[in-house]
Structures are given as structure tokens and as C-alpha cells.
Write a protein that holds these residues in place. Structure first.
Motif, PDB file in Angstrom:
ATOM      1  N   ARG A  35       5.753 -18.064   2.373  1.00 56.40           N
ATOM      2  CA  ARG A  35       4.822 -17.215   1.635  1.00 56.40           C
ATOM      3  C   ARG A  35       3.389 -17.506   2.068  1.00 56.40           C
ATOM      4  NH1 ARG A  35       6.031 -21.258  -2.422  1.00 56.40           N
ATOM      5  NH2 ARG A  35       4.129 -22.132  -3.380  1.00 56.40           N
ATOM      6  N   ARG A  36       2.553 -16.500   1.865  1.00 53.45           N
ATOM      7  CA  ARG A  36       1.136 -16.651   2.184  1.00 53.45           C
ATOM      8  C   ARG A  36       0.357 -16.904   0.901  1.00 53.45           C
ATOM      9  NH1 ARG A  36      -0.327 -16.041   7.193  1.00 53.45           N
ATOM     10  NH2 ARG A  36       1.123 -15.057   8.655  1.00 53.45           N
ATOM     11  N   LEU A  37      -0.744 -17.638   1.061  1.00 50.73           N
ATOM     12  CA  LEU A  37      -1.539 -18.046  -0.087  1.00 50.73           C
ATOM     13  C   LEU A  37      -2.840 -17.257  -0.149  1.00 50.73           C
ATOM     14  CD1 LEU A  37      -1.188 -21.931   0.273  1.00 50.73           C
ATOM     15  CD2 LEU A  37       0.285 -20.356  -1.009  1.00 50.73           C
ATOM     16  N   PRO A  38      -3.442 -17.163  -1.323  1.00 43.59           N
ATOM     17  CA  PRO A  38      -4.782 -16.572  -1.407  1.00 43.59           C
ATOM     18  C   PRO A  38      -5.779 -17.416  -0.619  1.00 43.59           C
ATOM     19  CG  PRO A  38      -3.782 -16.815  -3.589  1.00 43.59           C
ATOM     20  CD  PRO A  38      -2.913 -17.562  -2.635  1.00 43.59           C
ATOM     21  N   LEU A  39      -6.841 -16.790  -0.162  1.00 44.22           N
ATOM     22  CA  LEU A  39      -7.862 -17.530   0.574  1.00 44.22           C
ATOM     23  C   LEU A  39      -8.523 -18.560  -0.334  1.00 44.22           C
ATOM     24  CD1 LEU A  39      -9.649 -14.687   2.591  1.00 44.22           C
ATOM     25  CD2 LEU A  39      -8.317 -16.572   3.549  1.00 44.22           C
ATOM     26  N   VAL A 296       2.767 -23.709   9.379  1.00 43.17           N
ATOM     27  CA  VAL A 296       3.639 -23.806   8.214  1.00 43.17           C
ATOM     28  C   VAL A 296       3.552 -25.216   7.648  1.00 43.17           C
ATOM     29  CG1 VAL A 296       5.995 -23.587   7.359  1.00 43.17           C
ATOM     30  CG2 VAL A 296       5.192 -22.075   9.186  1.00 43.17           C
ATOM     31  N   VAL A 297       3.388 -25.304   6.332  1.00 42.37           N
ATOM     32  CA  VAL A 297       3.308 -26.591   5.642  1.00 42.37           C
ATOM     33  C   VAL A 297       4.325 -26.594   4.505  1.00 42.37           C
ATOM     34  CG1 VAL A 297       1.853 -28.173   4.321  1.00 42.37           C
ATOM     35  CG2 VAL A 297       0.871 -26.847   6.215  1.00 42.37           C
ATOM     36  N   THR A 298       5.098 -27.667   4.407  1.00 40.80           N
ATOM     37  CA  THR A 298       6.060 -27.829   3.325  1.00 40.80           C
ATOM     38  C   THR A 298       5.359 -28.409   2.103  1.00 40.80           C
ATOM     39  OG1 THR A 298       7.885 -28.200   4.866  1.00 40.80           O
ATOM     40  CG2 THR A 298       8.203 -28.951   2.608  1.00 40.80           C
ATOM     41  N   LEU A 299       5.513 -27.745   0.956  1.00 44.56           N
ATOM     42  CA  LEU A 299       5.024 -28.267  -0.322  1.00 44.56           C
ATOM     43  C   LEU A 299       6.246 -28.710  -1.111  1.00 44.56           C
ATOM     44  CD1 LEU A 299       2.397 -25.508  -1.240  1.00 44.56           C
ATOM     45  CD2 LEU A 299       2.082 -27.570   0.129  1.00 44.56           C
ATOM     46  N   THR A 300       6.353 -29.970  -1.411  1.00 53.20           N
ATOM     47  CA  THR A 300       7.569 -30.481  -2.018  1.00 53.20           C
ATOM     48  C   THR A 300       7.298 -31.723  -2.856  1.00 53.20           C
ATOM     49  OG1 THR A 300       9.852 -31.116  -1.527  1.00 53.20           O
ATOM     50  CG2 THR A 300       8.158 -31.912  -0.029  1.00 53.20           C
ATOM     51  N   GLN A 306       6.297 -25.307  -7.954  1.00 50.40           N
ATOM     52  CA  GLN A 306       6.564 -24.179  -7.064  1.00 50.40           C
ATOM     53  C   GLN A 306       6.660 -24.690  -5.614  1.00 50.40           C
ATOM     54  OE1 GLN A 306       3.969 -20.739  -7.734  1.00 50.40           O
ATOM     55  NE2 GLN A 306       3.382 -21.622  -9.702  1.00 50.40           N
ATOM     56  N   PRO A 307       7.696 -25.463  -5.332  1.00 46.95           N
ATOM     57  CA  PRO A 307       7.833 -25.987  -3.962  1.00 46.95           C
ATOM     58  C   PRO A 307       8.176 -24.868  -2.988  1.00 46.95           C
ATOM     59  CG  PRO A 307       9.808 -26.442  -5.214  1.00 46.95           C
ATOM     60  CD  PRO A 307       8.827 -25.840  -6.186  1.00 46.95           C
ATOM     61  N   GLY A 308       8.097 -25.170  -1.719  1.00 51.71           N
ATOM     62  CA  GLY A 308       8.429 -24.184  -0.695  1.00 51.71           C
ATOM     63  C   GLY A 308       7.626 -24.449   0.561  1.00 51.71           C
ATOM     64  N   ASN A 309       7.660 -23.475   1.467  1.00 55.10           N
ATOM     65  CA  ASN A 309       6.904 -23.556   2.716  1.00 55.10           C
ATOM     66  C   ASN A 309       5.903 -22.421   2.741  1.00 55.10           C
ATOM     67  OD1 ASN A 309       8.267 -25.702   4.623  1.00 55.10           O
ATOM     68  ND2 ASN A 309       9.927 -24.651   3.549  1.00 55.10           N
ATOM     69  N   GLU A 319      -6.296 -29.705  -2.102  1.00 47.95           N
ATOM     70  CA  GLU A 319      -6.358 -29.340  -3.527  1.00 47.95           C
ATOM     71  C   GLU A 319      -5.879 -27.906  -3.740  1.00 47.95           C
ATOM     72  OE1 GLU A 319      -9.823 -31.924  -5.675  1.00 47.95           O
ATOM     73  OE2 GLU A 319     -10.479 -30.247  -4.438  1.00 47.95           O
ATOM     74  N   HIS A 320      -6.242 -27.007  -2.827  1.00 50.14           N
ATOM     75  CA  HIS A 320      -5.818 -25.610  -2.939  1.00 50.14           C
ATOM     76  C   HIS A 320      -4.297 -25.501  -2.796  1.00 50.14           C
ATOM     77  CE1 HIS A 320      -6.342 -21.262  -2.773  1.00 50.14           C
ATOM     78  NE2 HIS A 320      -5.599 -21.216  -1.676  1.00 50.14           N
ATOM     79  N   LEU A 321      -3.711 -26.252  -1.854  1.00 52.06           N
ATOM     80  CA  LEU A 321      -2.263 -26.237  -1.695  1.00 52.06           C
ATOM     81  C   LEU A 321      -1.573 -26.793  -2.941  1.00 52.06           C
ATOM     82  CD1 LEU A 321      -1.711 -27.422   2.001  1.00 52.06           C
ATOM     83  CD2 LEU A 321      -1.867 -25.095   1.107  1.00 52.06           C
ATOM     84  N   LEU A 322      -2.121 -27.843  -3.497  1.00 51.37           N
ATOM     85  CA  LEU A 322      -1.524 -28.430  -4.707  1.00 51.37           C
ATOM     86  C   LEU A 322      -1.562 -27.420  -5.851  1.00 51.37           C
ATOM     87  CD1 LEU A 322      -3.072 -32.019  -4.567  1.00 51.37           C
ATOM     88  CD2 LEU A 322      -0.727 -31.349  -4.010  1.00 51.37           C
ATOM     89  N   GLU A 323      -2.660 -26.723  -5.956  1.00 55.10           N
ATOM     90  CA  GLU A 323      -2.775 -25.707  -7.018  1.00 55.10           C
ATOM     91  C   GLU A 323      -1.751 -24.604  -6.816  1.00 55.10           C
ATOM     92  OE1 GLU A 323      -6.033 -22.377  -8.554  1.00 55.10           O
ATOM     93  OE2 GLU A 323      -6.672 -24.040  -7.270  1.00 55.10           O
ATOM     94  N   GLN A 324      -1.608 -24.120  -5.568  1.00 53.83           N
ATOM     95  CA  GLN A 324      -0.658 -23.050  -5.293  1.00 53.83           C
ATOM     96  C   GLN A 324       0.791 -23.530  -5.401  1.00 53.83           C
ATOM     97  OE1 GLN A 324      -1.594 -19.848  -4.865  1.00 53.83           O
ATOM     98  NE2 GLN A 324      -3.659 -20.625  -5.291  1.00 53.83           N
TER      99      GLN A 324
END
Length: 545
Positions: A35-39, A296-300, A306-309, A319-324
Motif C-alpha cells: 500500500r501507498r502512504l500519504p505524503l 518497500v518497507v515492512t512494518l511489523t 496495521q502491519p504490512g508492507n 515517525e510517519h511510518l509508525l503512525e501509518q
């Protein structure tokens, strides 16, 4: 021992020494589509995001930049340029904390996105086979592509050596627990990865491609098998799940049955290895004309709701990745960049995603307990049993603590890939890799200082030689000038003497002429007188006789 070709043709999988089987824990992140994240509010882009020197900044504060616009110029060997991941305004060029265990600041460009995603001009090369290979390597270099599966070595540098390549190995093993970025990329972008593999084969002139995937990724295996169907120059190899089978030298031994000789590179035995993410980036750079802007970054981890890639733009704050990712911090939260084996705990989360960031792990204390206090080594030998490089971790640790750097190099410290298998099995909870990393850094610093001293010595000697040469040249010029002056003075004196002698000769000749005339006159007078006297003596009138 069979040669590489006969081993590969047999289709067998070899073995490497040591290795461990930690819990994989790739679920649930690998089951969720990319998935793509907001800027984010800002992007922090360290000038150096790879092995090698940083480039020279091409922008200044206040500049409007376009997506894909080059921000730095790399002039030195192993340097890579940096590009704007989106359009916006440069709001700062300053030191910011970087993605490192120390958290020390490095110079970075801060970009505030404008949300318009306005692209700079691009130059796609869909028919790349009509291009010169050197120009394709330059295109990969200009795109800023570094290895996305390891230490971030510039991809163009790997492709540049003019050595015959027998096999191009594409590493899709991704053996470390939790991380599944390559897994998800292979599932969703298999065709583009294969296109990138073929570009790399064309540039390197490799005879064959070996694609390696660990057997715990059935969906990725199926997707890649479908993408390479009918391509006889690509072979898929399924690797047994074992850590660290994704290490470069370990994977080579699995696929070819050969070990890379000590102090040599895979290129020296006709092999070239690239990561699947790198192959995808190469495809985007050559066929689509896009520089490396995201990965691509794995959030886990159990603290992620909301884990995922995700597709993360370079420079995105953690911090933005942690929030998303829905990070819900518990007491004493830990945020790890990378996996549990080779990653490191971030001292602060105000650091950005860089080219080598593949995972953000947020485990609970129950899920991944923190290491306990270091205890004395009990000499059990478990660390040596699991070392994939056949080293003696216990001995290396003793030497590292004693700072015996010569002995460490003799014990092949730099063969250590820092996989963490030794520390994982150590009952005394000794942070062995910490000692190795520190010793390596100190050895590199010593070598760097020695190189500086040697360079200074050479520069001093060259300066002394230059000064001596200039002195001799100056003395020779003075000698020649003195000789020229002496010669000039001699010629001048000779001319003066000649000028002085000419009037004397002229005066002497009239004097001589005058004396001769006088003498002649006297002689004539005497003759006349004698004649007269004689006449008188014979006069006939004389009667005296």
C-alpha cells in the motif's frame, strides 16, 4: 570437486556451515498487499545513503524542485546522486539525525512536499538492447541505485568490472525473521523484476540467471515461476529455510557448491549477485526512466496494529511510518530498523527512511525480550557451531576486547557477515556482534589514519623533491646567467681593446713614415755634401800641389 557449471546443471542445492532456525514471524505482514502512504509533512534526505562518499549538493534553501530532480552530484568513486522523491520546496540543508545506531547527525536536504507530484523530464529506454552497455551503466549510476537488500553498495560499481560472468544470481531469499518486503514485491511485481533481471544480464553478459527463493515463500515462488515461464536463460532455485541463507557467500555456496576464496569477491569466480528489489529498481531506471525514489518497507511487530508492507519515499520520517502502521507504544517501547538479527534499535524515531531501510520492527518485550546482562563465557562452543563463515567467535571476542587488531585480521575478522547467529545461541548473552563491529570500525579507522599518514609522507617527500628540483634549476639558471654575463663582459673587453688598438696603429704609421722621410733627407744631404767635397778635392784650379 565439481566445477560450478556441472554443479548448477545438476540442479542440486549445496550446504553451508553453521546456521540457525529462528522463528520466522513473517505473518501477518506478508499476507497484506502493498500500500501507498500519504505524503509526510517533510522528507529528510541524508546526502549519503549508501557505501561510499556523499555527493555535492546542487540545490539551495528556497528552491522549488520537481519529482525525480537531481539534488546532489556524485564526483568520486562509489558516489551516488540523490533525487527529489516528490515535488516541493527545499526548506533546509542542515545536519539531521540519521538512520544509525548512534543517532549521530549527518548533512541532509529537507524537502517540504507541495502535494502536486510534478515530475521532471525523464528519458525511458524501452529498447535498451540497442544502447551501449557503458551508457546503461551510467544510467543506473545516474539513477542513484544501490543494493536494496544489503549494505547499499552502488549497483553500477558491481556492473562496471570487465570480467566474464558465468552466472547472474538474483537473491530473493530474504531469510531474516519478520522481513517480507522482497516477498511481497515478488508477488506483485514479478514481471518487472524479471525485466530488470534481463537488463542486468544484458549489461553483465552473464551466460545464465539463477533466481533463488527460500521455500517459505510459496506465493512468491509461484508468481516468479509464472513470470519466467518459457525463458530458458533463467532457472529458479528453491532454497531450504535456514538463517542466514540469504548472505552473499552462503547463497553462492548453496547454488554453486563453491566457496568464495578468502580476500576475493564473487566476481573473481565468475559470479554476480543482485537483490530482487535492485532488479526492480534497475527496470524502473532503464525502461521507465525513473531514478530511485522509494522502496518497500515492512512494518511489523506486535505493537503495530496495521502491519504490512508499504511503498515508502526515501526521506520519510520513521515517525510517519509508525503512525501509518498504527503503532501503539507500550511501556519501554523499542523501534528496530531492520530485523531482529541484523537490525539495530533506534535511539530516536526522528530519523528518515534511506535506501537500505527494509523493515521497521516494533516488538513487545514478551515477543522479543531485550538482552540480559552480559555474563562470562562458559566456552560451550555453540557460537562456533552456528557460524556460517566457519570462524571462532569466542576467540574473536577475546581479541577484540584486548584490541589485538593484527591477530583479529589473522583470524579473518572481516569474513564475519555480522548475521548475529553467534549471539543468538550464546547462553551467556554476550553481544558478540557488537564487539566485532566495534573492532572492525577501529581497524578501519587505523587503516584510514595510516593511509592519511602515508599520503602525507608521500606529499612531503614529493614537496621536498620539488623544492630540491626547483633549487637545482634555480642554481643552474644562476650558473648559466653568470656564464652569460662573463662571456658578455669578455666580449665587451675584447671589443674595447680592439677599439683602443686601432688609433695607436694609425698614429704609429705616420710617425714611421716621417722618420723614414727625415732619414732619407739626411742621407741625401750627406750624399750631396760628400759629392761637393769630392768635387772640391779634384778641382783643376787647385795649385797647392
Amino acid at each position: 570437486m565439481r566445477d560450478i557449471k556441472s554443479f548448477v546443471d545438476a540442479g542440486v542445492i549445496g550446504q553451508f556451515p553453521g546456521g540457525i532456525h529462528p522463528p520466522e514471524r513473517k505473518q501477518p505482514a506478508n499476507a497484506i498487499p502493498l500500500r501507498r502512504l500519504p505524503l509526510p509533512a517533510e522528507l529528510v534526505l541524508p546526502l549519503r545513503q549508501h557505501i561510499g562518499p556523499s555527493g555535492e549538493c546542487l540545490v539551495k534553501v528556497g528552491d522549488q524542485v520537481l519529482k525525480g530532480q537531481q539534488l546532489t552530484e556524485a564526483h568520486l568513486s562509489q558516489g551516488l546522486p540523490l533525487h527529489a522523491p516528490t515535488s516541493g520546496v527545499i526548506t533546509a540543508i542542515e545536519e539531521r539525525p540519521t538512520a544509525h545506531a548512534s543517532g549521530l547527525p549527518e548533512m541532509a536536504v529537507v524537502l517540504t512536499p507541495d502535494g502536486e507530484e510534478r515530475w521532471s523530464t525523464s528519458q525511458p529506454l524501452p529498447d535498451y538492447r540497442q544502447q551501449d552497455k557503458a551508457s546503461l551503466i551510467e544510467r543506473i549510476q545516474s539513477a542513484g541505485i544501490a543494493g536494496l537488500g544489503g549494505a547499499g553498495f552502488p549497483t553500477a560499481q558491481k556492473l562496471a568490472p570487465q570480467k566474464p560472468i558465468q552466472y547472474l544470481i538474483i537473491n530473493g531469499v530474504e531469510c531474516e525473521p519478520y522481513i517480507c518486503a522482497d516477498d511481497r514485491l515478488m508477488r506483485e511485481k514479478a514481471d518487472e523484476i524479471v525485466a530488470g533481471m534481463e537488463i542486468l544480464q544484458f549489461i553483465s553478459s552473464a551466460e545464465h540467471i539463477l533466481l533463488a527463493i527460500e521455500d517459505n515463500k510459496p506465493e512468491a515462488i509461484a508468481a516468479m515461476q509464472e513470470a519466467i515461464d518459457g525463458k530458458q536463460h533463467i532457472s529458479l532455485r528453491i532454497i531450504p529455510t535456514k538463517y542466514p541463507s540469504g548472505g552473499e557467500k552462503q547463497l553462492i555456496e548453496l547454488l554453486t557448491g563453491q566457496q568464495v576464496p578468502h580476500h576475493q569477491l564473487p566476481l573473481d569466480i565468475g559470479l554476480l549477485m543482485q537483490n530482487t528489489g535492485t532488479a526492480y529498481a534497475v527496470k524502473r531506471a532503464i525502461i521507465d526512466g525513473e531514478p530511485l525514489l522509494e522502496r518497500v518497507v515492512t512494518l511489523t511487530g506486535e505493537q503495530m496494529t496495521q502491519p504490512g508492507n508499504v511503498w515508502a519515499l526515501l526521506g520519510t520520517p520513521i515517525e510517519h511510518l509508525l503512525e501509518q502502521g498504527g503503532f501503539k507504544a507500550t511501556k519501554s517501547p523499542r523501534v528496530i530498523m531492520g530485523g531482529p538479527m541484523m537490525g539495530f534499535t533506534l535511539p530516536i524515531t526522528q530519523v528518515p527512511v534511506i535506501k537500505t531501510t527494509n523493515c521497521i520492527l516494533t516488538p513487545t518485550s514478551q515477543e522479543l525480550p531485550a538482552a540480559g546482562p552480559e555474563m562470562a563465557c562458559i566456552r560451550c562452543g555453540a557460537c562456533a557451531d552456528v557460524c556460517p563463515a566457519s570462524l571462532q567467535p569466542q576467540q574473536l571476542q577475546w581479541l577484540a576486547k584486548a584490541r589485538d587488531y593484527d591477530a583479529l585480521e589473522q583470524q579473518n575478522l572481516f569474513d564475519c557477515i555480522e548475521c548475529g547467529a553467534c549471539a543468538y545461541v550464546c547462553p551467556s548473552e554476550i553481544p558478540l556482534v557488537h564487539y566485532y563491529r566495534k573492532a572492525k570500525a577501529e581497524i578501519r579507522n587505523i587503516a584510514r589514519e595510516k593511509a592519511k599518514a602515508e599520503l602525507a609522507r608521500q606529499r612531503f617527500e614529493k614537496r621536498q623533491q620539488r623544492l630540491e628540483r626547483e633549487k637545482q634549476e634555480r642554481l643552474e639558471r644562476h650558473r648559466k646567467a653568470a656564464e652569460a654575463r662573463k662571456k658578455m663582459q669578455q666580449e665587451k673587453q675584447q671589443a674595447t681593446n680592439e677599439n683602443e688598438s686601432q688609433p695607436a696603429e694609425a698614429n704609429k704609421k705616420p710617425a714611421q713614415d716621417k722618420s723614414s722621410a727625415v732619414a732619407a733627407a739626411i742621407a741625401r744631404a750627406k750624399a750631396k755634401k760628400a759629392a761637393q767635397q769630392a768635387a772640391e778635392d779634384h778641382d783643376p784650379k787647385d795649385t797647392s800641389s
